[in-house]
Design a protein around this motif. Structure first.
Motif, PDB file in Angstrom:
ATOM      1  N   ARG A 261       0.831  -1.200   0.000  1.00  0.00           N
ATOM      2  CA  ARG A 261       0.000   0.000   0.000  1.00  0.00           C
ATOM      3  C   ARG A 261       0.866   1.251   0.000  1.00  0.00           C
ATOM      4  O   ARG A 261       0.566   2.232  -0.699  1.00  0.00           O
ATOM      5  CB  ARG A 261      -0.930   0.002   1.225  1.00  0.00           C
ATOM      6  N   GLU A 262       1.945   1.220   0.771  1.00  0.00           N
ATOM      7  CA  GLU A 262       2.823   2.386   0.843  1.00  0.00           C
ATOM      8  C   GLU A 262       3.533   2.625  -0.484  1.00  0.00           C
ATOM      9  O   GLU A 262       3.614   3.755  -0.970  1.00  0.00           O
ATOM     10  CB  GLU A 262       3.856   2.189   1.955  1.00  0.00           C
ATOM     11  N   VAL A 266      -1.294   4.124  -1.646  1.00  0.00           N
ATOM     12  CA  VAL A 266      -2.697   3.879  -1.350  1.00  0.00           C
ATOM     13  C   VAL A 266      -2.914   4.216   0.117  1.00  0.00           C
ATOM     14  O   VAL A 266      -2.487   3.476   1.006  1.00  0.00           O
ATOM     15  CB  VAL A 266      -3.104   2.418  -1.640  1.00  0.00           C
ATOM     16  N   ASP A 267      -3.572   5.342   0.377  1.00  0.00           N
ATOM     17  CA  ASP A 267      -3.789   5.790   1.750  1.00  0.00           C
ATOM     18  C   ASP A 267      -5.126   5.355   2.322  1.00  0.00           C
ATOM     19  O   ASP A 267      -5.358   5.438   3.522  1.00  0.00           O
ATOM     20  CB  ASP A 267      -3.708   7.324   1.824  1.00  0.00           C
ATOM     21  N   GLN A 270     -10.124   3.078  -2.396  1.00  0.00           N
ATOM     22  CA  GLN A 270     -10.069   3.796  -3.665  1.00  0.00           C
ATOM     23  C   GLN A 270     -11.403   3.863  -4.385  1.00  0.00           C
ATOM     24  O   GLN A 270     -11.600   4.697  -5.250  1.00  0.00           O
ATOM     25  CB  GLN A 270      -9.036   3.116  -4.594  1.00  0.00           C
TER      26      GLN A 270
END
Length: 296
Positions: A261-262, A266-267, A270
Motif C-alpha cells: 500500500r505504501e 494507497v492511503d 479507492q
C-alpha cells in the motif's frame, strides 16, 4: 481580534477568586476545549501524558485582564502555543476560537456533548464552589449572547438528546487505535468510507482486540453517526478479515500488504472508479473496445 470574557460565581469567587480555585477552573476549562476538539475529530479522550500540538492549539488563550465583581477574566487567543500554522488556524481563525464557538453552539442548541467535555465543564463549575457557575461570552467581530454554565445546564448536557438515533450497525475498516485501560476500553476503526468509528468493547473481547491492531476488521454493535466523519458504537462482536495473500506465481518474496500500500501510495479505500478505468465515450469506441476483448 476575538475576545473571551469569563465571569465566575460561587462561594470561592466573591469579590475576587481564590487562587487555587481559579487555577483549577482554568485547568478544567482548558480540558473541556481540548476534549471537544478531540471528540469533533472522533478521537478517544486523552487521560494522561503530554498534550499534542493540536490540543495546545485548541485551548490557546492568554489572560489579558482581570477585575473583581465576582471574578471577571478577559482572554484573547494566542498563536504562540504551536509553530504549525495549519494547527494554529482553522478557516482563517485561531483554532481555539473556532473550537470554543462550536462548543457554545452545541450547548445553546441542546446537543449532546461527549462525556469528557461535560465532565470537564462540570469540574470547572465545581472548582468555584458547590454553588459555582460561570458565564462565557465570546466576541469575534460582534458579541454573541453570553452562555451561562451552572448546575442545571450541566445536568441538561448530560441528558441531551443524541444527534441521531442509535441502531444496529456493522462497520468494516482498519483498526488503527486501541485504548486498553479499563473500565471503558475502546478502539477506533476507520471505515471504508473514511469515517472514524470509536467503539467501546466488553472485557471478554480484550485478548482478541489486542491482536487486531492495524488489521482490517468487521465490528457489529449498537451506535450512531455523530458527524459526516465520525461515529460511536458499543461493540458486541469483532472479527478479523483475511488480508490479501500473494502467490509464488506472481512474487517469490512475500511482501507485507502494508508495504505494498505504501509503495503504491494507497492511503485509503479507492472505490470502484479506480478499478474500472475509462469507459468508451461513443459507439465507435465502444465497438472497438468489444472487438478487442472478444478477439473479433
Amino acid at each position: 481580534m476575538a475576545e473571551l470574557v469569563l465571569d465566575l460565581h460561587g462561594t470561592r469567587a466573591r469579590e475576587g477568586v481564590d487562587i487555587d480555585a481559579f487555577e483549577a477552573f482554568l485547568v478544567h476549562f482548558r480540558s473541556a476545549l481540548r476534549e471537544f476538539d478531540r471528540a469533533s475529530q472522533g478521537k478517544i479522550a486523552r487521560k494522561s501524558g503530554r498534550p499534542a500540538a493540536r490540543d495546545n492549539a485548541a485551548s490557546a488563550f492568554r489572560m489579558v485582564a482581570f477585575r473583581t465583581g465576582s471574578g471577571i477574566a478577559t482572554l484573547e487567543p494566542s498563536l504562540a502555543a504551536t509553530e504549525d500554522d495549519d494547527l494554529a488556524l482553522d478557516a482563517g481563525e485561531p483554532l481555539a476560537v473556532t473550537t470554543l464557538s462550536r462548543m457554545l453552539d452545541d450547548i445553546e442548541a441542546g446537543r449532546r456533548l461527549a462525556g469528557p467535555v461535560v465532565e470537564a465543564l462540570g469540574s470547572a463549575r465545581r472548582a468555584l464552589g458547590e454553588d459555582g457557575s460561570f458565564g462565557v461570552e465570546l466576541s469575534r467581530g460582534g458579541a454573541r449572547p453570553r452562555v451561562m454554565i451552572d448546575r442545571e445546564r450541566i445536568e441538561q448536557m448530560s441528558q441531551a438528546t443524541p444527534a441521531g438515533p442509535e441502531a444496529p450497525l456493522t462497520v468494516t475498516g482498519r483498526l488503527h487505535l486501541i485504548e486498553a485501560d479499563p473500565p471503558n476500553r475502546r478502539v477506533q476503526v476507520r471505515g471504508q468510507d473514511g469515517t472514524d468509528w470509536t467503539g467501546t468493547y466488553p472485557d471478554h473481547l480484550h485478548d482478541l482486540v489486542l491482536g487486531l491492531i492495524e488489521r482490517v476488521v468487521r465490528v457489529t454493535g449498537i451506535g450512531r453517526r455523530m458527524s459526516p466523519a465520525t461515529g460511536r458504537l458499543q461493540i458486541d462482536e469483532i472479527d478479523p478479515i483475511a488480508e490479501p495473500t500473494q502467490d509464488s506465481l506472481f512474487s517469490i518474496e512475500i511482501v507485507p500488504a502494508a508495504h505494498l500500500r505504501e509503495d503504491q501510495h494507497v492511503d485509503g479505500p479507492q472505490g470502484l472508479a479506480a478499478m474500472a478505468g475509462r469507459w468508451p465515450t461513443d459507439d465507435e469506441e465502444a465497438a472497438r473496445f468489444l472487438e478487442t476483448i472478444l478477439g473479433e
